[in-house]
Scaffold this motif. Structure first.
Motif, short mmCIF file in Angstrom:
data_model
loop_
_atom_site.label_atom_id
_atom_site.label_comp_id
_atom_site.label_asym_id
_atom_site.label_seq_id
_atom_site.Cartn_x
_atom_site.Cartn_y
_atom_site.Cartn_z
N ILE A 309 0.83 -1.21 0.00
CA ILE A 309 0.00 0.00 0.00
C ILE A 309 0.86 1.25 0.00
N ALA A 310 1.92 1.25 0.80
CA ALA A 310 2.84 2.39 0.86
C ALA A 310 4.26 1.86 1.01
N GLY A 311 5.13 2.22 0.10
CA GLY A 311 6.49 1.70 0.08
C GLY A 311 7.29 2.03 1.32
N GLU A 312 6.88 3.06 2.06
CA GLU A 312 7.61 3.45 3.26
C GLU A 312 7.68 2.32 4.29
N PHE A 313 6.66 1.47 4.34
CA PHE A 313 6.65 0.37 5.30
C PHE A 313 7.75 -0.65 5.01
N ASN A 314 8.16 -0.74 3.77
CA ASN A 314 9.17 -1.72 3.38
C ASN A 314 10.48 -1.53 4.14
N GLY A 315 10.78 -0.26 4.49
CA GLY A 315 12.02 0.03 5.20
C GLY A 315 12.07 -0.50 6.61
N LEU A 316 10.93 -0.97 7.14
CA LEU A 316 10.90 -1.49 8.50
C LEU A 316 11.04 -3.01 8.56
N LEU A 317 10.98 -3.66 7.42
CA LEU A 317 11.02 -5.12 7.40
C LEU A 317 12.33 -5.65 7.99
N ASN A 318 13.46 -4.98 7.66
CA ASN A 318 14.74 -5.48 8.17
C ASN A 318 14.99 -5.09 9.62
N LEU A 319 14.04 -4.36 10.23
CA LEU A 319 14.15 -4.01 11.65
C LEU A 319 13.13 -4.75 12.50
N THR A 320 12.37 -5.62 11.86
CA THR A 320 11.32 -6.35 12.58
C THR A 320 11.84 -7.70 13.03
N PRO A 321 11.94 -7.92 14.33
CA PRO A 321 12.56 -9.15 14.85
C PRO A 321 11.73 -10.38 14.55
N LEU A 322 12.44 -11.48 14.33
CA LEU A 322 11.77 -12.77 14.18
C LEU A 322 12.56 -13.81 14.98
N LEU A 323 13.55 -14.44 14.36
CA LEU A 323 14.31 -15.47 15.09
C LEU A 323 15.71 -15.00 15.47
N PHE A 324 16.20 -13.95 14.82
CA PHE A 324 17.56 -13.51 15.11
C PHE A 324 17.66 -12.01 14.85
N ARG A 325 18.76 -11.43 15.34
CA ARG A 325 19.00 -10.01 15.14
C ARG A 325 19.99 -9.79 14.01
N THR A 326 19.68 -8.84 13.16
CA THR A 326 20.59 -8.49 12.06
C THR A 326 21.69 -7.58 12.60
N PRO A 327 22.78 -7.40 11.84
CA PRO A 327 23.82 -6.46 12.26
C PRO A 327 23.28 -5.05 12.49
N THR A 328 22.32 -4.62 11.68
CA THR A 328 21.71 -3.29 11.87
C THR A 328 21.01 -3.20 13.21
N MET A 329 20.27 -4.26 13.56
CA MET A 329 19.58 -4.28 14.85
C MET A 329 20.57 -4.19 16.01
N LYS A 330 21.68 -4.93 15.89
CA LYS A 330 22.68 -4.93 16.96
C LYS A 330 23.33 -3.56 17.11
N LYS A 331 23.57 -2.90 15.99
CA LYS A 331 24.16 -1.56 16.02
C LYS A 331 23.22 -0.57 16.69
N LEU A 332 21.93 -0.65 16.35
CA LEU A 332 20.95 0.25 16.96
C LEU A 332 20.78 -0.05 18.45
N ALA A 333 20.87 -1.31 18.83
CA ALA A 333 20.76 -1.68 20.24
C ALA A 333 21.91 -1.08 21.05
N ARG A 334 23.11 -1.09 20.49
CA ARG A 334 24.25 -0.49 21.18
C ARG A 334 24.07 1.02 21.32
N LEU A 335 23.51 1.63 20.31
CA LEU A 335 23.25 3.06 20.35
C LEU A 335 22.20 3.39 21.42
N SER A 336 21.18 2.56 21.51
CA SER A 336 20.15 2.75 22.54
C SER A 336 20.76 2.63 23.92
N ASP A 337 21.64 1.65 24.11
CA ASP A 337 22.31 1.48 25.41
C ASP A 337 23.10 2.73 25.78
#
Length: 362
Positions: A309-337
């Motif tokens: 419906i809107a291509g903007e949502f596509n950019g969140l797919l690689n940030l949506t957790p399922l079974l493992f964390r991607t390198p991007t997720m790990k980098k953002l988690a360190r930044l949050s810490d």
């Protein structure tokens, strides 16, 4: 002829209906500062064509402000994406949706005309206590309002607004990134932008925990309206959809600034989204471990459908957790810490400005 004033008045009524229990619950806790002063906060909805929300301290009272444009856009997006809700459990590529440019335009801050505003308001449940048997766009809309008001109120309760204005010499805390601050300016050895980012993450955490707790234990208004037809997996997925829409609002603001998000007043949008999902997963897992994978997979499917419906949502797919964390997720988690560590180190500085609940509310 459409009456703009009547439309906005009706919008305010729905806002109050959706958020009253959150406001009442916080009021019942009777928050006070260590000096004995009580929390006094006014909620104001202003008729404005620009979408925004803010929290401000005024002498010994506080105010949180929401523009009608922001609320109208939330409502319209909720109904424009509602068709996805009927296909949350469909198999991949089983249902295709046409691209809707209006969703993208609203994400980027466009305004609706009065006729469209009336159309979407007319789609909402009409009566307090209205019972429904199927989850719908109203739940996305209500979740957005509830997350929004809780976030802004916690900026007041946690002392953020007072500290920002009194100690940092800044204006109200607005729910949009601003680039006017210099990252090298320091307060007590911490960059001002890092302090403000920590405020956003802190308010996000408290708002998320309040809202998710109410959903899990049947105390949210949408759950009440659907009782006894509540499916917790779908209900939490709806909340995740609401969170994703706010993420896209913030991401659009970041891109509008055309600068590195690290030099603004707000954390990267992707970081906030990942934290949202982490809080939801943590609390749902404690409530029932079986919810974890079920909600994760349904949320991922929802984003995939929304991306049509809107291509903007596509950019969140690689940030949506399922079974493992991607390198991007790990980098953002360190930044949050890092930002939350700043919050902890600076907490003594705004401790006198924090409102502490003086009684426990069940």
């Amino acid at each position: 002829m459409t009456n703009p004033a009547a439309i906005d008045d009706e919008l305010k009524t729905h806002f109050k209906f959706a958020t009253d229990d959150i406001v009442d619950g916080l009021n019942a806790s009777q928050h006070r500062r260590v000096d004995g002063s009580s929390l006094s906060c006014k909620i104001v909805i202003v008729n404005d064509l620009e979408p925004y929300a803010l929290a401000a301290q005024r002498q010994e009272s506080s105010v949180v402000v929401f523009s009608t444009a922001l609320i109208h856009n939330c409502l319209a997006i909720a109904y424009l994406i509602e068709p996805v809700l009927s296909h949350l459990r469909s198999k991949k590529n089983e249902q295709r949706f046409e691209r809707n440019d209006l969703v993208s335009k609203l994400i980027w801050g466009s305004s609706l005309n009065d006729g469209d505003k009336r159309e979407y308001i007319n789609l909402l449940p009409r009566y307090p206590g209205f019972k429904v048997q199927r989850i719908g766009a109203f739940a996305i809309f209500y979740d957005m309002l509830r997350l929004l008001i809780a976030h802004e109120l916690f900026h007041i309760i946690l002392g953020h607004a007072s500290f920002s204005q009194r100690m940092l010499g800044l204006g109200p805390i607005a729910e949009k990134p601003q680039s006017r601050l210099k990252s090298f300016h320091e307060t007590e050895g911490e960059a001002t932008t890092d302090i403000l980012k920590s405020f956003e993450l802190h308010a996000d955490e408290m708002a998320m925990k309040l809202n998710i707790g109410q959903i899990l234990y049947g105390k949210d208004i949408s759950g009440y309206m659907m009782d006894p037809h509540v499916d917790l997996v779908e209900r939490l997925t709806i909340f995740n959809i609401a969170c994703s829409i706010f993420t896209l609002f913030w991401r659009a603001e970041e891109q509008d600034l055309s600068i590195d998000s690290m030099s603004t007043t707000h954390p990267p949008a992707g970081l906030r989204y990942l934290n949202f999902r982490d809080y939801q997963r943590e609390m749902a897992g404690v409530y029932d471990p079986n919810l974890l994978f079920a909600v994760d997979s349904l949320s991922l499917n929802a984003l995939s459908l929304l991306s049509e419906i809107a291509g903007e949502f596509n950019g969140l797919l690689n940030l949506t957790p399922l079974l493992f964390r991607t390198p991007t997720m790990k980098k953002l988690a360190r930044l949050s810490d890092h930002f939350m560590a700043v919050n902890v180190r600076m907490s003594e500085n705004w401790k006198p400005l924090v409102y502490i609940p003086s009684r426990e509310v069940p």
